[in-house]
Design a protein around this motif. Structure first.
Motif, PDB file in Angstrom:
ATOM      1  N   GLU A 196      53.547  56.137  41.189  1.00  0.00           N
ATOM      2  CA  GLU A 196      52.332  55.620  40.569  1.00  0.00           C
ATOM      3  C   GLU A 196      52.550  55.307  39.087  1.00  0.00           C
ATOM      4  OE1 GLU A 196      51.268  58.219  44.053  1.00  0.00           O
ATOM      5  OE2 GLU A 196      52.626  58.343  42.336  1.00  0.00           O
ATOM      6  N   ARG A 197      53.265  56.189  38.388  1.00  0.00           N
ATOM      7  CA  ARG A 197      53.535  55.959  36.969  1.00  0.00           C
ATOM      8  C   ARG A 197      54.505  54.799  36.786  1.00  0.00           C
ATOM      9  NH1 ARG A 197      56.249  60.184  34.560  1.00  0.00           N
ATOM     10  NH2 ARG A 197      55.681  59.330  32.518  1.00  0.00           N
ATOM     11  N   PHE A 198      55.514  54.710  37.660  1.00  0.00           N
ATOM     12  CA  PHE A 198      56.443  53.578  37.614  1.00  0.00           C
ATOM     13  C   PHE A 198      55.690  52.263  37.810  1.00  0.00           C
ATOM     14  CE2 PHE A 198      58.602  50.505  40.364  1.00  0.00           C
ATOM     15  CZ  PHE A 198      59.656  50.121  39.546  1.00  0.00           C
ATOM     16  N   TYR A 199      54.827  52.212  38.817  1.00  0.00           N
ATOM     17  CA  TYR A 199      54.107  50.976  39.142  1.00  0.00           C
ATOM     18  C   TYR A 199      53.169  50.588  37.995  1.00  0.00           C
ATOM     19  CZ  TYR A 199      51.817  47.471  42.069  1.00  0.00           C
ATOM     20  OH  TYR A 199      51.328  46.295  42.581  1.00  0.00           O
ATOM     21  N   ASP A 200      52.477  51.580  37.424  1.00  0.00           N
ATOM     22  CA  ASP A 200      51.551  51.293  36.325  1.00  0.00           C
ATOM     23  C   ASP A 200      52.303  50.748  35.119  1.00  0.00           C
ATOM     24  OD1 ASP A 200      48.829  51.603  35.034  1.00  0.00           O
ATOM     25  OD2 ASP A 200      50.032  52.878  33.707  1.00  0.00           O
ATOM     26  N   HIS A 201      53.463  51.325  34.826  1.00  0.00           N
ATOM     27  CA  HIS A 201      54.281  50.839  33.703  1.00  0.00           C
ATOM     28  C   HIS A 201      54.721  49.401  33.948  1.00  0.00           C
ATOM     29  CE1 HIS A 201      58.277  50.349  31.659  1.00  0.00           C
ATOM     30  NE2 HIS A 201      57.557  50.764  30.645  1.00  0.00           N
ATOM     31  N   ALA A 202      55.172  49.106  35.166  1.00  0.00           N
ATOM     32  CA  ALA A 202      55.614  47.749  35.492  1.00  0.00           C
ATOM     33  C   ALA A 202      54.449  46.760  35.418  1.00  0.00           C
ATOM     34  CB  ALA A 202      56.244  47.730  36.887  1.00  0.00           C
ATOM     35  N   TRP A 203      53.279  47.208  35.838  1.00  0.00           N
ATOM     36  CA  TRP A 203      52.107  46.329  35.795  1.00  0.00           C
ATOM     37  C   TRP A 203      51.734  45.981  34.359  1.00  0.00           C
ATOM     38  CZ3 TRP A 203      49.808  43.568  39.443  1.00  0.00           C
ATOM     39  CH2 TRP A 203      48.582  42.984  39.162  1.00  0.00           C
ATOM     40  N   ARG A 204      51.841  46.973  33.462  1.00  0.00           N
ATOM     41  CA  ARG A 204      51.535  46.709  32.054  1.00  0.00           C
ATOM     42  C   ARG A 204      52.570  45.778  31.436  1.00  0.00           C
ATOM     43  NH1 ARG A 204      52.110  51.349  29.538  1.00  0.00           N
ATOM     44  NH2 ARG A 204      52.191  52.830  31.261  1.00  0.00           N
ATOM     45  N   ALA A 208      64.055  46.272  37.284  1.00  0.00           N
ATOM     46  CA  ALA A 208      63.631  47.627  37.629  1.00  0.00           C
ATOM     47  C   ALA A 208      64.464  48.068  38.818  1.00  0.00           C
ATOM     48  CB  ALA A 208      62.152  47.668  37.972  1.00  0.00           C
ATOM     49  N   LEU A 209      64.669  49.385  38.947  1.00  0.00           N
ATOM     50  CA  LEU A 209      65.460  49.925  40.049  1.00  0.00           C
ATOM     51  C   LEU A 209      64.665  51.033  40.726  1.00  0.00           C
ATOM     52  CD1 LEU A 209      68.188  50.045  41.590  1.00  0.00           C
ATOM     53  CD2 LEU A 209      68.932  51.721  39.900  1.00  0.00           C
ATOM     54  N   TYR A 218      63.124  54.359  38.928  1.00  0.00           N
ATOM     55  CA  TYR A 218      62.281  55.353  39.595  1.00  0.00           C
ATOM     56  C   TYR A 218      63.054  56.046  40.695  1.00  0.00           C
ATOM     57  CZ  TYR A 218      59.347  56.989  43.417  1.00  0.00           C
ATOM     58  OH  TYR A 218      58.838  57.724  44.444  1.00  0.00           O
ATOM     59  N   ASP A 219      62.846  57.345  40.817  1.00  0.00           N
ATOM     60  CA  ASP A 219      63.299  58.119  41.970  1.00  0.00           C
ATOM     61  C   ASP A 219      62.547  59.444  41.965  1.00  0.00           C
ATOM     62  OD1 ASP A 219      65.056  59.750  43.857  1.00  0.00           O
ATOM     63  OD2 ASP A 219      66.152  57.858  43.809  1.00  0.00           O
ATOM     64  N   ILE A 220      62.294  59.993  43.150  1.00  0.00           N
ATOM     65  CA  ILE A 220      61.633  61.292  43.210  1.00  0.00           C
ATOM     66  C   ILE A 220      62.577  62.395  42.729  1.00  0.00           C
ATOM     67  CG2 ILE A 220      60.035  60.637  45.032  1.00  0.00           C
ATOM     68  CD1 ILE A 220      61.838  62.162  47.017  1.00  0.00           C
ATOM     69  N   ASN A 221      63.881  62.135  42.779  1.00  0.00           N
ATOM     70  CA  ASN A 221      64.882  63.066  42.267  1.00  0.00           C
ATOM     71  C   ASN A 221      65.290  62.656  40.856  1.00  0.00           C
ATOM     72  OD1 ASN A 221      65.197  64.624  44.761  1.00  0.00           O
ATOM     73  ND2 ASN A 221      66.077  62.736  45.584  1.00  0.00           N
TER      74      ASN A 221
END
Length: 316
Positions: free
Chosen positions: A55-63, A5-6, A32-35
């Motif tokens: 939050e969406r990046f973290y949830d995806h990684a957790w799954r 992941a980056l 992930y990036d805000i831009n």
């Protein structure tokens, strides 16, 4: 093939990490990036997931973590300096080993915090200290080591990398986020000096403002006058208008040529990390302590012979 992941995919340095992931035969799974200016992903890993909310990046990684076949192996951190520590901690808690850009964190206390999270998760943090892999720097280290600590060299370090008006409008121009020019563009040079010349014995700041800094460092085997700048006006007259960057290291008046050989250093760093030879928290401690001292120091007039030549122009 390892799954990566980056975090910080739209940043200046992120493409070097993307290429290093690809060139070492691994896969960028999620970014992930805000831009959202991350079109370069198409040329490296078009199948990668991309998120603009953490939050969406973290949830995806957790799954992904629920299955050994999908779980991430590494998280690479290229986010703004002030976010390194929380992003590293998040990566560790997701079950990843973490590779982070310089500066790892701004203070020794945050290094201790990361060491605690390493212990809690059983995962490792690696810092990109790319100059330790530069052939000219390795040759210089061998040369100094062969002397057996019999002398102190006189070293002059000059690094001027021109930045436009955008710099001060970005997070890099905010000392609360970048921790100042000496930290943001200098930390890997301070690591290199320690790597080559041994333990730091003195650290004196002579000048610092938003665009440049100068000082004196004394190591076991060197006396170093240093100057760092993002101001194009500081470039030598011979290259103004021709090149935006000037790097120079001299030792006892002899120029150490290291202007080339930078393009593949991130890939080499990844190769070493993947082979179990990466640089971790304790390897980064010395340069973190160095920049932490510089940031908190009050500028002093240089003692005789300890001021960088460009400093005299600034103090007129």
């Amino acid at each position: 093939m390892k799954k990566f992941a980056l975090i910080g995919a739209a940043g200046y340095i992120a493409p070097r990490h993307m290429r290093a992931i690809k060139d070492t035969g691994n896969e960028l799974v999620s970014a992930y990036d805000i831009n959202d200016s991350v079109g370069i992903i198409d040329s490296i890993s078009p199948q990668s997931e991309f998120f603009t909310e953490f939050e969406r990046f973290y949830d995806h990684a957790w799954r992904l973590k629920r299955s050994a076949t999908t779980a991430l192996d590494y998280a690479s951190i290229c986010s703004p300096n002030y976010l390194h520590q929380p992003h590293i901690a998040a990566g560790l808690r997701l079950g990843c080993d973490v590779i982070c850009e310089k500066p790892l964190v701004p203070t020794p206390e945050l290094l201790d915090e990361l060491a605690l999270v390493e212990k809690e998760t059983g995962k490792r943090v690696y810092n990109i200290l790319q100059l330790r892999h530069h052939q000219a720097i390795l040759a210089l280290k061998d040369r100094v080591a062969a002397e057996g600590g019999q002398r102190k060299h006189d070293v002059e370090l000059t690094y001027i990398t021109s930045r436009g008006k955008w710099y001060m409008e970005s997070w890099k121009g905010d000392d609360r986020k970048s921790f100042g020019v000496a930290t943001n563009i200098g930390v890997h040079f301070y690591d290199m000096l320690h790597f080559v010349f041994g333990k730091l014995q003195r650290n004196v700041l002579h000048f610092a403002d938003k665009s440049k800094a100068a000082g004196y460092l004394e190591y076991e085997n060197a006396r170093v006058r240093w100057f760092l700048s993002i101001d194009a006006n500081d470039l030598p007259e011979s290259i103004k208008g021709k090149k935006p960057t000037y790097r120079s290291i001299t030792m006892d008046g002899e120029e150490i040529e290291f202007s080339e050989g930078f393009t593949d250093l991130h890939t080499i760093s990844y190769q070493e990390i993947l082979a179990g030879r990466g640089y971790g928290i304790e390897d980064a401690r010395h340069c973190v302590e160095t920049v932490n001292t510089i940031r908190s120091a009050k500028a002093q007039a240089p003692l005789n012979g300890e001021g960088h030549p460009i400093l005299a122009q600034l103090l007129r």
